[in-house]
Design a protein around this motif. Structure first.
Motif, PDB file in Angstrom:
ATOM      1  N   TYR A  92       0.540  -1.446   0.482  1.00 48.16           N
ATOM      2  CA  TYR A  92       0.209   0.008   0.087  1.00 48.16           C
ATOM      3  C   TYR A  92       1.151   1.699   0.115  1.00 48.16           C
ATOM      4  O   TYR A  92       1.542   1.080   0.691  1.00 48.16           O
ATOM      5  CB  TYR A  92      -0.789  -0.201   0.787  1.00 48.16           C
ATOM      6  CG  TYR A  92      -1.565   1.355   1.462  1.00 48.16           C
ATOM      7  CD1 TYR A  92      -2.544   1.917   0.149  1.00 48.16           C
ATOM      8  CD2 TYR A  92      -1.893   1.641   2.866  1.00 48.16           C
ATOM      9  CE1 TYR A  92      -3.042   2.259   0.793  1.00 48.16           C
ATOM     10  CE2 TYR A  92      -2.850   2.857   2.813  1.00 48.16           C
ATOM     11  CZ  TYR A  92      -2.655   3.707   1.776  1.00 48.16           C
ATOM     12  OH  TYR A  92      -3.748   4.688   2.269  1.00 48.16           O
ATOM     13  N   GLU A  94       0.390   4.354   0.514  1.00 48.11           N
ATOM     14  CA  GLU A  94      -0.306   5.763   1.136  1.00 48.11           C
ATOM     15  C   GLU A  94      -0.396   7.326   0.304  1.00 48.11           C
ATOM     16  O   GLU A  94      -1.426   6.936  -0.003  1.00 48.11           O
ATOM     17  CB  GLU A  94      -0.766   6.001   2.099  1.00 48.11           C
ATOM     18  CG  GLU A  94      -1.110   7.166   2.905  1.00 48.11           C
ATOM     19  CD  GLU A  94      -1.401   7.053   4.718  1.00 48.11           C
ATOM     20  OE1 GLU A  94      -1.741   7.863   4.891  1.00 48.11           O
ATOM     21  OE2 GLU A  94      -0.729   6.083   5.065  1.00 48.11           O
ATOM     22  N   GLU A  97      -1.790   7.158  -2.624  1.00 47.72           N
ATOM     23  CA  GLU A  97      -3.361   5.782  -3.448  1.00 47.72           C
ATOM     24  C   GLU A  97      -3.832   5.215  -4.443  1.00 47.72           C
ATOM     25  O   GLU A  97      -4.537   4.978  -4.560  1.00 47.72           O
ATOM     26  CB  GLU A  97      -4.351   7.387  -3.681  1.00 47.72           C
ATOM     27  CG  GLU A  97      -4.141   8.460  -2.281  1.00 47.72           C
ATOM     28  CD  GLU A  97      -5.276   9.166  -2.893  1.00 47.72           C
ATOM     29  OE1 GLU A  97      -5.894   9.246  -3.985  1.00 47.72           O
ATOM     30  OE2 GLU A  97      -5.760  10.043  -1.682  1.00 47.72           O
ATOM     31  N   LYS A 198     -11.406   2.638   1.719  1.00 45.16           N
ATOM     32  CA  LYS A 198     -11.664   3.160   0.768  1.00 45.16           C
ATOM     33  C   LYS A 198     -11.086   3.912  -0.529  1.00 45.16           C
ATOM     34  O   LYS A 198     -10.576   5.130   0.332  1.00 45.16           O
ATOM     35  CB  LYS A 198     -12.993   3.826   1.256  1.00 45.16           C
ATOM     36  CG  LYS A 198     -13.947   2.827   1.431  1.00 45.16           C
ATOM     37  CD  LYS A 198     -15.198   2.722   2.587  1.00 45.16           C
ATOM     38  CE  LYS A 198     -16.100   2.289   2.651  1.00 45.16           C
ATOM     39  NZ  LYS A 198     -17.427   2.239   3.623  1.00 45.16           N
ATOM     40  N   GLY A 199     -11.562   4.112  -1.906  1.00 44.43           N
ATOM     41  CA  GLY A 199     -11.152   5.267  -2.445  1.00 44.43           C
ATOM     42  C   GLY A 199     -10.044   5.002  -3.030  1.00 44.43           C
ATOM     43  O   GLY A 199      -9.677   5.833  -4.563  1.00 44.43           O
ATOM     44  N   VAL A 200      -8.716   3.755  -3.166  1.00 43.07           N
ATOM     45  CA  VAL A 200      -7.980   3.981  -3.532  1.00 43.07           C
ATOM     46  C   VAL A 200      -7.669   2.945  -4.105  1.00 43.07           C
ATOM     47  O   VAL A 200      -8.661   2.742  -4.570  1.00 43.07           O
ATOM     48  CB  VAL A 200      -6.999   3.414  -2.361  1.00 43.07           C
ATOM     49  CG1 VAL A 200      -6.821   4.332  -1.142  1.00 43.07           C
ATOM     50  CG2 VAL A 200      -6.902   2.214  -1.854  1.00 43.07           C
ATOM     51  N   ASP A 201      -6.742   2.294  -5.344  1.00 42.25           N
ATOM     52  CA  ASP A 201      -6.814   2.521  -6.459  1.00 42.25           C
ATOM     53  C   ASP A 201      -6.340   0.504  -6.359  1.00 42.25           C
ATOM     54  O   ASP A 201      -5.129   0.950  -5.331  1.00 42.25           O
ATOM     55  CB  ASP A 201      -6.069   2.469  -7.858  1.00 42.25           C
ATOM     56  CG  ASP A 201      -6.273   3.764  -8.463  1.00 42.25           C
ATOM     57  OD1 ASP A 201      -8.327   4.126  -8.718  1.00 42.25           O
ATOM     58  OD2 ASP A 201      -6.617   4.814  -8.400  1.00 42.25           O
TER      59      ASP A 201
END
Length: 208
Positions: A92, A94, A97, A198-201
């Motif tokens: 991940y 951050e 994203e 939520k909202g990340v690719d």
């Protein structure tokens, strides 16, 4: 595959390969790392690119639990999380994203490196060991693109690795200093769970 994944895993694997060693100088490592069920530590990691000479310094902490659980957190200069659990490998980023998901059976050299973490490798089976100026040089009997030489420094009195330096085929250096190393600290398996925010690719490489 994100090259950082291989870089992290190769480094992590060295912390669990000392389940057995006939080399007298590494006996203390066998007693500490070889018997540890969990390892936690802070780290300062310096990545040096051979051709450009550029340096990338990262800081963070990690938790490893036998036989196959890893949580590696980079806090600076950017936030990054690597999770190895029973189902997948997650990376991940951050700030970007984005989440990368990889299968547990990492391919090619990453899979070979991961077998150390799973306890399927011993120092004397896979490395030639040499002592040099207070450190130990580990030369793999079967070098890979990600590992042609490793050097480690340890505190002889405690059997704790204080620094690890890994060189790949291209001459790039992965140099890590370890601090606040703890063994057998109680760690719940839930620490290694991961659900993409939520909202990340999410780039799922387990289906390719």
């Amino acid at each position: 595959m994100n090259r950082n994944i291989t870089t992290y895993i190769v480094a992590i694997c060295f912390l669990f390969i000392f389940s057995s060693s006939a080399h007298a100088g590494l006996e203390s490592l066998t007693k500490t790392y070889g018997k540890a069920q969990t390892i936690t530590a802070d780290f300062v990691q310096t990545l040096i690119h051979k051709n450009s000479g550029s340096k990338n310094v990262r800081t963070g902490h990690f938790t490893i639990k036998r036989p196959q659980l890893v949580r590696w957190v980079t806090s600076k200069p950017s936030k990054e999380l690597l999770i190895v659990n029973k189902n997948a490998v997650w990376n991940y980023l951050e700030d970007e994203e984005v989440v990368y998901k990889y299968p547990r059976d990492l391919a090619d050299e990453s899979q070979n490196a991961l077998r150390f973490l799973l306890g399927d490798s011993k120092v004397d089976n896979d490395f030639y060991v040499e002592e040099e100026n207070g450190s130990y040089i580990l030369l793999p009997k079967e070098p890979t693109a990600n590992l042609t030489e490793a050097e480690l420094w340890l505190d002889e009195s405690t059997g704790v690795i204080t620094r690890l330096r890994i060189i790949d085929f291209y001459g790039n250096i992965n140099d890590i200093t370890f601090k606040n190393v703890q063994f057998d600290k109680a760690v719940n398996d839930s620490v290694f769970d991961f659900t993409p925010p939520k909202g990340v690719d999410v780039e799922d490489n387990t289906k390719k």
